[in-house]
Design an enzyme around this catalytic site. Structure first.
Site, PDB file in Angstrom:
ATOM      1  N   LYS A  57      -5.992  -6.001  -3.017  1.00 27.49           N
ATOM      2  CA  LYS A  57      -5.063  -5.379  -2.253  1.00 27.49           C
ATOM      3  C   LYS A  57      -4.604  -3.987  -2.464  1.00 27.49           C
ATOM      4  O   LYS A  57      -4.826  -3.102  -1.749  1.00 27.49           O
ATOM      5  CB  LYS A  57      -4.218  -6.380  -1.329  1.00 27.49           C
ATOM      6  CG  LYS A  57      -4.657  -7.399  -0.687  1.00 27.49           C
ATOM      7  CD  LYS A  57      -3.966  -8.524  -0.269  1.00 27.49           C
ATOM      8  CE  LYS A  57      -4.484  -9.720   0.557  1.00 27.49           C
ATOM      9  NZ  LYS A  57      -3.307 -10.660   0.883  1.00 27.49           N
ATOM     10  N   SER A  73       0.306  -7.864  -2.232  1.00 29.67           N
ATOM     11  CA  SER A  73       0.580  -9.274  -2.535  1.00 29.67           C
ATOM     12  C   SER A  73      -0.089 -10.350  -2.025  1.00 29.67           C
ATOM     13  O   SER A  73      -0.860  -9.861  -0.875  1.00 29.67           O
ATOM     14  CB  SER A  73       2.414  -9.368  -2.095  1.00 29.67           C
ATOM     15  OG  SER A  73       2.744 -10.358  -2.494  1.00 29.67           O
ATOM     16  N   ASP A  74       0.054 -11.413  -2.366  1.00 31.90           N
ATOM     17  CA  ASP A  74      -0.612 -12.590  -1.857  1.00 31.90           C
ATOM     18  C   ASP A  74      -0.123 -13.871  -2.238  1.00 31.90           C
ATOM     19  O   ASP A  74       0.514 -13.937  -3.093  1.00 31.90           O
ATOM     20  CB  ASP A  74      -2.196 -12.550  -2.285  1.00 31.90           C
ATOM     21  CG  ASP A  74      -3.027 -13.408  -1.512  1.00 31.90           C
ATOM     22  OD1 ASP A  74      -3.519 -13.123  -0.391  1.00 31.90           O
ATOM     23  OD2 ASP A  74      -3.275 -14.492  -1.811  1.00 31.90           O
ATOM     24  N   GLN A  75      -0.155 -14.917  -1.370  1.00 31.01           N
ATOM     25  CA  GLN A  75       0.212 -16.482  -1.604  1.00 31.01           C
ATOM     26  C   GLN A  75      -0.922 -17.257  -1.316  1.00 31.01           C
ATOM     27  O   GLN A  75      -1.401 -17.060  -0.088  1.00 31.01           O
ATOM     28  CB  GLN A  75       1.546 -16.290  -0.724  1.00 31.01           C
ATOM     29  CG  GLN A  75       2.143 -17.707  -0.998  1.00 31.01           C
ATOM     30  CD  GLN A  75       3.439 -17.790   0.002  1.00 31.01           C
ATOM     31  OE1 GLN A  75       3.218 -18.162   1.154  1.00 31.01           O
ATOM     32  NE2 GLN A  75       4.663 -17.483  -0.447  1.00 31.01           N
ATOM     33  N   ALA A 110       1.958 -13.985  -5.640  1.00 21.31           N
ATOM     34  CA  ALA A 110       1.562 -12.552  -6.545  1.00 21.31           C
ATOM     35  C   ALA A 110       2.024 -11.354  -6.022  1.00 21.31           C
ATOM     36  O   ALA A 110       1.676 -11.238  -4.822  1.00 21.31           O
ATOM     37  CB  ALA A 110       0.211 -12.817  -7.098  1.00 21.31           C
TER      38      ALA A 110
END
Length: 203
Positions: A57, A73-75, A110
């Site tokens: 991203k 960011s990612d979850q 992250a």
């Protein structure tokens, strides 16, 4: 001598939750949607998936704005090594919460900060251990109808009524569960050259 202009900051996310969190740092920034395919690779671990997508991203937006500092960011909810994403519907959210009740889920959050112009690139993982209560089907149904968290990994909003579903939360970065670990993000922004606590002078 002319002062060096401040670096442009971009949040590479379409998430309203991450925008609300980044607002806490009182920085000037813009928002760009990264348009990244979030399909997991075969046998990809949840933590690896979260890191890969956070970097993807940030890099997708940084390619369009190479002089800017970009946050991605990612979850991913990690249930015994199985990635659980956003449910997207009521029926899938019911199944997710039924599977997680009485169990501990690790929310792998992250964050990546990238600036192509300076060659800066860092990423970090902020895992959050969340133990769910042994929820009844009625509690699950009532919660979902009340909050409709269908755009949240793990089908619950801990910052809202979803906190009532939980027994405990273990994390060293308190905002990670909501979607953006601000302690880690702040550290990387400082390393990238973004000043968070600078003195503002009158015009």
């Amino acid at each position: 001598m002319n002062a060096t202009p401040p670096l442009k900051l971009i949040l590479g996310s379409s998430s309203v939750y991450r925008r609300e969190l980044l607002d806490r740092l009182r920085l000037n920034y813009s928002v760009e949607s990264p348009q990244v395919d979030e399909t997991p690779f075969a046998h990809e671990r949840p933590a690896d998936l979260a890191i890969r997508l956070a970097l993807a991203k940030a890099c997708a937006v940084a390619t369009k704005f190479p002089a800017a500092v970009v946050i991605g960011s990612d979850q991913v909810a990690d249930l015994d090594g199985e990635p659980l994403g956003k449910p997207g519907s009521h029926a899938r959210a019911v199944v997710q919460l039924q599977r997680m009740r009485g169990r501990t889920v690790v929310f792998q959050t992250a964050v990546a900060v990238v600036c192509l112009g300076t060659g800066f690139s860092q990423h970090a993982l902020a895992p959050v251990r969340v133990t769910f209560r042994d929820l009844t089907d009625e509690e699950i149904e009532n919660y979902l109808l009340a909050e409709q968290p269908y755009d949240c990994a793990g089908s619950a909003k801990s910052e809202g009524l979803g906190i009532s579903l939980l027994e405990s939360i273990e994390s060293d970065d308190p905002t990670a569960l909501i979607g953006l670990p601000l302690i880690r993000t702040s550290a990387m922004l400082r390393s990238a050259g973004i000043s968070l606590l600078h003195r503002r002078t009158a015009p």
